[in-house]
Design a protein around this motif. Structure first.
Motif, PDB file in Angstrom:
ATOM      1  N   ALA A  89       0.833  -1.207   0.000  1.00 16.88           N
ATOM      2  CA  ALA A  89       0.000   0.000   0.000  1.00 16.88           C
ATOM      3  C   ALA A  89       0.869   1.260   0.000  1.00 16.88           C
ATOM      4  O   ALA A  89       0.591   2.224  -0.734  1.00 16.88           O
ATOM      5  CB  ALA A  89      -0.929  -0.003   1.214  1.00 16.88           C
ATOM      6  N   ILE A  90       1.927   1.262   0.807  1.00 15.82           N
ATOM      7  CA  ILE A  90       2.845   2.401   0.850  1.00 15.82           C
ATOM      8  C   ILE A  90       3.539   2.566  -0.499  1.00 15.82           C
ATOM      9  O   ILE A  90       3.700   3.685  -1.002  1.00 15.82           O
ATOM     10  CB  ILE A  90       3.876   2.222   1.977  1.00 15.82           C
ATOM     11  CG1 ILE A  90       3.185   2.287   3.344  1.00 15.82           C
ATOM     12  CG2 ILE A  90       4.971   3.283   1.887  1.00 15.82           C
ATOM     13  CD1 ILE A  90       4.083   1.924   4.505  1.00 15.82           C
ATOM     14  N   GLU A 120       2.429   1.632  -3.465  1.00 19.94           N
ATOM     15  CA  GLU A 120       1.474   2.136  -4.451  1.00 19.94           C
ATOM     16  C   GLU A 120       1.215   3.626  -4.255  1.00 19.94           C
ATOM     17  O   GLU A 120       1.040   4.373  -5.235  1.00 19.94           O
ATOM     18  CB  GLU A 120       0.155   1.360  -4.363  1.00 19.94           C
ATOM     19  CG  GLU A 120       0.258  -0.084  -4.807  1.00 19.94           C
ATOM     20  CD  GLU A 120       0.743  -0.234  -6.242  1.00 19.94           C
ATOM     21  OE1 GLU A 120       0.379   0.603  -7.102  1.00 19.94           O
ATOM     22  OE2 GLU A 120       1.516  -1.179  -6.501  1.00 19.94           O
ATOM     23  N   PHE A 121       1.210   4.079  -3.023  1.00 13.16           N
ATOM     24  CA  PHE A 121       1.020   5.513  -2.749  1.00 13.16           C
ATOM     25  C   PHE A 121       2.194   6.323  -3.285  1.00 13.16           C
ATOM     26  O   PHE A 121       2.003   7.386  -3.892  1.00 13.16           O
ATOM     27  CB  PHE A 121       0.866   5.737  -1.244  1.00 13.16           C
ATOM     28  CG  PHE A 121       0.747   7.183  -0.859  1.00 13.16           C
ATOM     29  CD1 PHE A 121      -0.416   7.896  -1.134  1.00 13.16           C
ATOM     30  CD2 PHE A 121       1.799   7.836  -0.234  1.00 13.16           C
ATOM     31  CE1 PHE A 121      -0.525   9.250  -0.788  1.00 13.16           C
ATOM     32  CE2 PHE A 121       1.708   9.175   0.107  1.00 13.16           C
ATOM     33  CZ  PHE A 121       0.532   9.884  -0.168  1.00 13.16           C
ATOM     34  N   ILE A 122       3.409   5.806  -3.085  1.00 13.19           N
ATOM     35  CA  ILE A 122       4.601   6.495  -3.593  1.00 13.19           C
ATOM     36  C   ILE A 122       4.589   6.525  -5.117  1.00 13.19           C
ATOM     37  O   ILE A 122       4.888   7.564  -5.733  1.00 13.19           O
ATOM     38  CB  ILE A 122       5.881   5.808  -3.074  1.00 13.19           C
ATOM     39  CG1 ILE A 122       5.989   5.987  -1.555  1.00 13.19           C
ATOM     40  CG2 ILE A 122       7.125   6.372  -3.769  1.00 13.19           C
ATOM     41  CD1 ILE A 122       7.109   5.197  -0.925  1.00 13.19           C
ATOM     42  N   TRP A 155       1.969   6.415  -7.029  1.00  8.95           N
ATOM     43  CA  TRP A 155       0.891   7.346  -7.416  1.00  8.95           C
ATOM     44  C   TRP A 155       1.387   8.785  -7.321  1.00  8.95           C
ATOM     45  O   TRP A 155       1.105   9.598  -8.215  1.00  8.95           O
ATOM     46  CB  TRP A 155      -0.316   7.129  -6.526  1.00  8.95           C
ATOM     47  CG  TRP A 155      -1.405   8.158  -6.736  1.00  8.95           C
ATOM     48  CD1 TRP A 155      -2.291   8.207  -7.774  1.00  8.95           C
ATOM     49  CD2 TRP A 155      -1.693   9.263  -5.887  1.00  8.95           C
ATOM     50  NE1 TRP A 155      -3.136   9.285  -7.618  1.00  8.95           N
ATOM     51  CE2 TRP A 155      -2.778   9.955  -6.469  1.00  8.95           C
ATOM     52  CE3 TRP A 155      -1.148   9.744  -4.693  1.00  8.95           C
ATOM     53  CZ2 TRP A 155      -3.341  11.097  -5.897  1.00  8.95           C
ATOM     54  CZ3 TRP A 155      -1.704  10.878  -4.117  1.00  8.95           C
ATOM     55  CH2 TRP A 155      -2.774  11.554  -4.716  1.00  8.95           C
ATOM     56  N   GLN A 156       2.120   9.099  -6.264  1.00  6.32           N
ATOM     57  CA  GLN A 156       2.677  10.447  -6.118  1.00  6.32           C
ATOM     58  C   GLN A 156       3.658  10.771  -7.241  1.00  6.32           C
ATOM     59  O   GLN A 156       3.671  11.892  -7.761  1.00  6.32           O
ATOM     60  CB  GLN A 156       3.375  10.594  -4.767  1.00  6.32           C
ATOM     61  CG  GLN A 156       2.423  10.845  -3.604  1.00  6.32           C
ATOM     62  CD  GLN A 156       3.167  11.312  -2.359  1.00  6.32           C
ATOM     63  OE1 GLN A 156       4.263  10.805  -2.054  1.00  6.32           O
ATOM     64  NE2 GLN A 156       2.622  12.265  -1.650  1.00  6.32           N
ATOM     65  N   ARG A 163       1.735  11.490 -10.391  1.00  4.86           N
ATOM     66  CA  ARG A 163       1.061  12.788 -10.295  1.00  4.86           C
ATOM     67  C   ARG A 163       2.022  13.937 -10.489  1.00  4.86           C
ATOM     68  O   ARG A 163       1.703  14.928 -11.134  1.00  4.86           O
ATOM     69  CB  ARG A 163       0.374  12.929  -8.933  1.00  4.86           C
ATOM     70  CG  ARG A 163      -0.793  13.912  -8.924  1.00  4.86           C
ATOM     71  CD  ARG A 163      -1.512  13.899  -7.609  1.00  4.86           C
ATOM     72  NE  ARG A 163      -0.793  14.683  -6.622  1.00  4.86           N
ATOM     73  CZ  ARG A 163      -1.333  15.107  -5.478  1.00  4.86           C
ATOM     74  NH1 ARG A 163      -2.565  14.777  -5.170  1.00  4.86           N
ATOM     75  NH2 ARG A 163      -0.632  15.816  -4.618  1.00  4.86           N
TER      76      ARG A 163
END
Length: 204
Positions: free
Chosen positions: A189-190, A192-194, A196-197, A200
């Motif tokens: 999850a961490i 995937e968040f990185i 995604w950032q 972006r």
């Protein structure tokens, strides 16, 4: 300031990789605790336990080197060589871990958690290697980050076990069963968040 925070985080992560890898290498040489049923079960198992511990420890140990921008920029051939060793270590450790998962403590919930980890670990690493062979570096980085996040489940697993068993003094299975899932799902999850950032920031 941002660079200092990033370097500090990388340093802490590297130390955790080295520490847990060292623990994996040392575990099978540790004195046997007659009151530790989990340790005795592992030591009484077959070939898959030492193979998983040593190969997975090696994969974990290689992560800081593989993430090093300096090595990638100045010694690309060395980076590729280490990548081959990392992939072989994951293949070996993943197959052995899959065999271990079928007999994991904690019943079918824990077994399914560790089986899922082994399958995803092998799958993400295979896709990372495939993208590297195809010279699709962008996709290679995405999949290798996911692979490394799953490799780092060894770190999260021990942190959760240390917190649950050592700090809160909870029963072993009370900690071990949810950890069989959380140890790798949290990392993924961490990751995937990185990712995604990063996507972006590129779009912006």
């Amino acid at each position: 300031m941002q660079k200092a925070v990033r370097l500090t985080g990388f340093g802490i992560y590297s130390l955790l990789c080295i520490g847990v890898a060292g623990y994996a290498f040392y575990f099978l040489q540790m004195p046997v605790n007659p009151h530790n049923d989990f340790q005795q079960k592992l030591l009484a198992s077959g070939w898959e336990v030492p193979l998983h511990f040593y190969a997975s420890g090696l994969a974990l140990l290689l992560i800081p080197l593989q993430l090093s921008r300096l090595i990638r920029k100045r010694w690309l051939s060395f980076h590729r060589y280490l990548g081959v060793v990392y992939a072989l270590a994951v293949l070996t450790g993943g197959v052995a871990g899959l065999v271990m998962a079928f007999n994991a403590s904690g019943g079918w919930v824990a077994r399914l958690g560790f089986t899922s980890l082994a399958v995803l670990w092998l799958g993400t690493t295979t896709l990372a290697v495939k993208c590297a062979i195809e010279r699709n570096i962008t996709r290679h980085q995405v999949w290798i980050y996911r692979s490394m996040a799953l490799t780092s489940g060894a770190i999260t697993l021990r942190l959760f076990l240390g917190l649950g068993l050592g700090v809160f003094q909870l029963p072993f299975l009370t900690v071990y069963v949810p950890t069989s899932w959380l140890s790798w799902m949290l990392n993924l999850a961490i990751c995937e968040f990185i990712l995604w950032q990063q996507r972006r920031s590129v779009v912006a």
